[in-house]
Structure formats: structure tokens, C-alpha cells
Write an enzyme that holds these catalytic residues in place. Structure first.
Site, PDB file in Angstrom:
ATOM      1  N   HIS A   1     -18.643 -52.001  32.734  1.00 36.30           N
ATOM      2  CA  HIS A   1     -18.082 -50.643  32.789  1.00 36.30           C
ATOM      3  C   HIS A   1     -17.708 -50.153  31.392  1.00 36.30           C
ATOM      4  O   HIS A   1     -17.940 -48.988  31.038  1.00 36.30           O
ATOM      5  CB  HIS A   1     -16.814 -50.622  33.660  1.00 36.30           C
TER       6      HIS A   1
ATOM      7  N   ALA B   1     -11.756 -52.147  39.392  1.00 35.77           N
ATOM      8  CA  ALA B   1     -12.005 -53.571  39.108  1.00 35.77           C
ATOM      9  C   ALA B   1     -12.926 -53.657  37.894  1.00 35.77           C
ATOM     10  O   ALA B   1     -13.964 -54.316  37.915  1.00 35.77           O
ATOM     11  CB  ALA B   1     -12.585 -54.288  40.320  1.00 35.77           C
TER      12      ALA B   1
ATOM     13  N   ASP C   1     -27.471 -50.852  39.583  1.00 32.83           N
ATOM     14  CA  ASP C   1     -27.685 -50.084  40.811  1.00 32.83           C
ATOM     15  C   ASP C   1     -28.812 -49.082  40.553  1.00 32.83           C
ATOM     16  O   ASP C   1     -28.585 -47.864  40.565  1.00 32.83           O
ATOM     17  CB  ASP C   1     -26.394 -49.377  41.214  1.00 32.83           C
TER      18      ASP C   1
END
Length: 283
Positions: free
Chosen positions: A37, A32, A153
Site C-alpha cells: 500500500h 491493514a 488484483d
């Protein structure tokens, strides 16, 4: 652009690249893909000759089966997006669950010196065992020179650095800044699932973090946390799960500030049934 689904296939290609003394970067993803990214992939391409982008929705890092089932899987679209970055220097590794876990879909147990019990670890049982298991597996298969992870993250990034250190894995971990949408919302694959009203409301998360950073200059960590809790208590759509101000080394909540340490604010918020996380450096 080649897409490999089996370990044997990608291992043969990687061995050939290594025989030519080419450098290899790894960008592990759950697919996704979005611009965040792509920024990791672009960074990896500037540092290495070739880049492996892994696309794998890892079942053992989900503590909620419904969340696992709903996680978007868009391999064809992901590949087309990666082609806009480079058609020749990216290898896509999209393995099956059986290929990664060899028929036994169970995570291993890891000791990350307590990092795994803070923040996300308190709310997502077994999550970081799943992360450690799959990332270590990718490192063993791909054998990259460098691997790239986003700071959204941040706890995961710290845990992967710890994994590499404790298991003596010969890879350099590169942390990359959070990539945000124009309205400040941290880019996430989950954002695509937000209903319009929640999508409109979600930038409130980063806006609150930025103001919390200003308050941190003059107020105690506890006072800043209390202020953030109040902001979300008054919000109609967003539900605060946690706000924690932590030492970036230990990830433990701050009791008393020190000029010798660096701190971040970490937050998790529910927008309807979508869980969003974010963080910001405070000093």
C-alpha cells in the site's frame, strides 16, 4: 495527519484544495496497510500535490460473512504507518458504512462487458458489483485527478478502468506493479492471518507461477495449466482453487496462443482458511 470519517468533512477540505488548483491522488484501501500500500501512496505523492488514502472495509464485496468479520481493522496503526511516508500531504478518509451507503448497504448492478464473470467473478458472487459501487462512490466524493491500484488484483484493475470508461468518470487510473515480500509472496493484508506453517509454505505460489511462465514459452496454455494443477495436487498445505491463463484484454481463458496478444496467469489458493491470489505476466 487529519483523519476524516464523514463525507461532509472531507468534501470541504477537497473543495479548498481544488480552489488552490492542487492536484489530488486517491489510493483506495481496506486498511491493514502494508508496504505494498505504501508503494501506491508514494507513487501517488510523486504525481500529485495531495493524496487521499481511503480506509474502508466494504461489506458488499464480501460473499462470505465470516471473511468480512475476520478482516483486520487497524486504523490507528495504519495512520502511524502513513505518517512515515508524509505527515502533511496525506489525508485519511475512514468513513462509516452508513456514511458511504447512506443507510442502505446494498451494491448497485454493473455491466463490465463480461470482465466481471471471469476468474474471481466465478467464485465470488456479487463481488465486483460491490467493488464498482464503492469505488464509484469514492470517485464521486473525492473527485481525484488520478487513482492508484495494485496489479495483484489485476481483474479489479481492469474492471475499474472499464467503470471509468463506461461511466465517463474524469479520473486517470494508474496500475502499479505487485509488491512482494522477500520470499516472493505477494503482499496482502490477509498474510498477517497466516499460521506459521502456511506462511512458510505460501511462497510456493509465486515460485510455481514463475516456472509456469518459463513453460509458457514452449508449451500450450492447457499444458501449463495441467502442470500447475499437478504441483498443487502434491502439496500438503496449499489447496488450489483455480489457475487460469487469460488474455489480458478480455480476461477470457486462452484456447490458442497468438503473438499479437498479451497473457497472464491468474491463481487463487487456500492456505488453511486464508484465500490468497496472485498473477504473473507471461509474455
Amino acid at each position: 495527519m487529519e483523519v476524516y470519517s464523514e463525507k461532509q468533512q472531507i468534501t470541504a477540505v477537497i473543495d479548498a484544495l481544488k480552489a488552490k488548483n492542487l492536484t489530488l491522488g486517491l489510493v483506495p484501501t481496506m486498511g491493514a496497510l502494508h508496504e505494498g500500500h505504501l508503494q501506491l501512496v508514494k507513487k501517488a505523492l510523486t504525481d500529485n500535490d495531495k493524496v487521499v488514502v481511503s480506509i474502508f472495509v466494504n461489506p458488499t464485496q464480501f460473499d462470505n460473512n465470516e471473511d468480512l468479520d475476520k478482516y483486520p481493522r487497524t486504523l490507528e496503526k495504519d495512520v502511524e504507518l502513513l505518517k512515515t511516508v508524509s505527515k502533511n500531504n496525506i489525508l485519511v478518509y475512514a468513513p462509516t458504512v452508513d456514511d458511504m451507503y447512506e443507510g442502505k448497504t446494498v451494491s448497485k448492478n454493473f455491466d463490465f462487458d463480461g470482465l466481471e464473470f471471469e476468474m474471481e467473478g466465478r467464485f465470488r458472487n456479487g463481488h465486483f458489483d460491490g467493488v464498482g459501487t464503492i469505488v464509484k462512490r469514492f470517485f464521486e466524493i473525492v473527485k481525484p485527478h488520478r487513482a492508484y491500484f495494485g496489479e495483484k488484483d489485476f481483474q479489479q484493475l481492469a474492471i475499474i478502468k472499464k467503470l471509468v470508461k463506461k461511466h465517463h468518470i474524469p479520473v486517470t487510473i494508474v496500475g502499479c506493479k505487485i509488491h512482494r515480500e522477500a520470499n516472493g509472496l505477494a503482499m496482502s493484508s490477509r498474510n498477517t492471518r497466516l499460521k506459521p506453517a502456511y506462511k512458510k509454505a505460501a511462497p510456493f505460489i509465486y515460485k510455481t507461477l514463475k516456472t509456469a511462465k518459463q513453460h509458457f514459452g514452449t508449451k500450450s496454455a492447457n499444458k501449463v495449466v495441467e502442470w500447475v494443477v499437478k504441483q498443487f495436487a502434491n502439496h500438503d498445505l496449499l489447496e488450489l482453487e483455480y489457475i487460469i491463463i487469460a488474455d489480458t484484454e478480455t480476461l477470457k481463458p486462452v484456447k490458442r496462443k497468438s503473438n499479437k496478444k498479451s497473457y497472464r496467469a491468474f491463481i487463487a489458493v487456500y492456505a488453511d482458511d486464508i484465500r490468497l491470489i496472485d498473477n504473473i505476466a507471461l509474455n
